[in-house]
Enzyme design. Structure first.
Site, mmCIF file in Angstrom:
data_model
loop_
_atom_site.group_PDB
_atom_site.id
_atom_site.type_symbol
_atom_site.label_atom_id
_atom_site.label_comp_id
_atom_site.label_asym_id
_atom_site.label_seq_id
_atom_site.Cartn_x
_atom_site.Cartn_y
_atom_site.Cartn_z
ATOM 1 N N LYS A 102 40.183 20.806 -23.234
ATOM 2 C CA LYS A 102 38.855 20.312 -22.850
ATOM 3 C C LYS A 102 38.236 19.735 -24.121
ATOM 4 O O LYS A 102 37.792 20.470 -25.000
ATOM 5 C CB LYS A 102 38.012 21.462 -22.281
ATOM 6 C CG LYS A 102 36.644 21.007 -21.828
ATOM 7 C CD LYS A 102 35.751 22.189 -21.479
ATOM 8 C CE LYS A 102 34.335 21.694 -21.253
ATOM 9 N NZ LYS A 102 33.354 22.777 -21.366
ATOM 10 N N ALA A 190 28.870 19.936 -16.902
ATOM 11 C CA ALA A 190 27.786 20.688 -17.548
ATOM 12 C C ALA A 190 26.460 20.495 -16.819
ATOM 13 O O ALA A 190 26.266 19.505 -16.122
ATOM 14 C CB ALA A 190 27.633 20.232 -18.996
ATOM 15 N N GLY A 191 25.592 21.478 -17.014
ATOM 16 C CA GLY A 191 24.206 21.326 -16.581
ATOM 17 C C GLY A 191 23.877 21.878 -15.212
ATOM 18 O O GLY A 191 22.725 21.830 -14.788
#
Lengths: 267, 67
Positions: A102, A190-191
């Protein structure tokens, strides 16, 4: 609930779960393990950090990883240059015995926004070295396209900055990426803060989502992991089902034919 | 003495011939670790042949939880 044989492809691997989950920030190692199991995830993320000899090389964590028996996706979190990320990826490959990485190359520490130039440079070098690169990127279409053109079969744009829980800041941009890169495996990285955010991502046609903070920092991480699992399955099923066209005018769902109290008017 | 920077800390070690000897000296033998010197990854099979130099910067890392 999950559609049969609806597998997601990460390079040469067919994976059952469309939820990838991180191993950080849980209240305890036991809750981490139980949360991961509750999420149904087949892929977990992890990292490398400086350790003193007394920590036994993270031997307790190694035992947990062995017990979980999941695919490992090591990250390059904390790297700010292509060179750092490339070096850390090679270190991860030796330790975790996987060529998955990643890729994270941070360009700004305030919002942990990835540096597109350094990310692309590192991705190209790592692909050449035989890595299967999962790049963390923004929702910038051209950035995603260039990563895909470089050979990244998996692209992981953010929904919003890491750890914010703000959900999908720019659904239009994400939808455009889906439309323009139909053959890429797209993961919201993300998020995400709520299961509804995950469901929205899946309804947009994203192939998977990657979570950590939203589960680990919930009051009950195990239950939240389960909630995300259902949301991902529900969103995926909705996407496959084909949503109705949005209308600007109301349309009654009950037939108007034979409506009671109806009177013909002349207007 | 040899001056090395190990995980960001300046460290004095006795003159050692190889990275393999340093790993043993620091107590990392048999531990699941990976090493970079001066931002270059060093595969484990090269530890016995890597000569350490004054002011080398080493990163000795192991697995941790991550997102």
């Amino acid at each position: 609930m999950k559609a049969m044989n609806d597998l997601v492809t990460f390079y040469d691997q067919k994976i059952n779960s469309r939820l990838l989950i991180g191993t950080a920030l849980y209240p305890s190692p036991s809750i981490m393990t139980q949360s991961i199991e509750a999420s149904g995830a087949d892929i977990i993320t992890l990292s490398l950090r400086r350790q003193s000899p007394e920590t036994q090389g993270g031997s307790h964590f190694w035992q947990q990883l062995k017990d979980l028996n999941k695919h490992l996706l090591p990250n390059t979190a904390g790297c700010h240059t292509a060179k750092e990320a490339i070096t850390l990826a090679h270190m991860s490959r030796e330790l975790f015995e996987t060529n998955w990485v990643k890729l994270e190359v941070i360009g700004d520490d305030y919002n942990l926004q990835p540096d597109p130039y350094a990310t692309l440079e590192a991705a190209k070098a790592l692909l050449k070295d035989g890595f299967k690169v999962f790049p963390y990127c923004t929702d910038d279409l051209v950035f995603c396209q260039q990563l895909f053109d470089a050979g990244c079969e998996v692209i992981m744009p953010w929904g919003s900055p890491i750890g914010t829980g703000k959900g999908l800041m720019n659904p239009y941009a994400l939808e455009t990426i889906r439309h323009r890169l139909p053959s890429a495996t797209l993961v919201i990285d993300a998020g995400l803060g709520l299961p509804s955010h995950a469901m929205q991502a899946m309804e947009l046609g994203f192939d998977a989502i990657l979570l950590n903070t939203a589960v680990a920092k919930a009051n009950d991480p195990i239950a939240m992991a389960k909630a995300f699992r259902y949301a991902v399955d529900g969103g995926r099923m909705a996407y496959l089902s084909g949503a109705m066209e949005e209308q600007s005018r109301a349309n009654p769902s009950t037939t108007v034919l034979g409506s009671p109290f109806w009177h013909q008017t002349n207007d | 003495m040899l001056t090395l920077t190990i995980n960001g800390q300046a460290t004095q070690v006795p003159p050692l011939n190889t990275l393999q000897e340093l790993i043993g000296h620091l107590g990392y033998e048999q531990k699941k670790i990976v090493v970079a010197i001066n931002l270059n990854f060093i595969p484990k099979n090269q530890y016995p042949s890597i000569q350490l130099k004054d002011n080398d910067q080493l990163e000795i890392l192991s697995a941790v939880q991550g997102g």
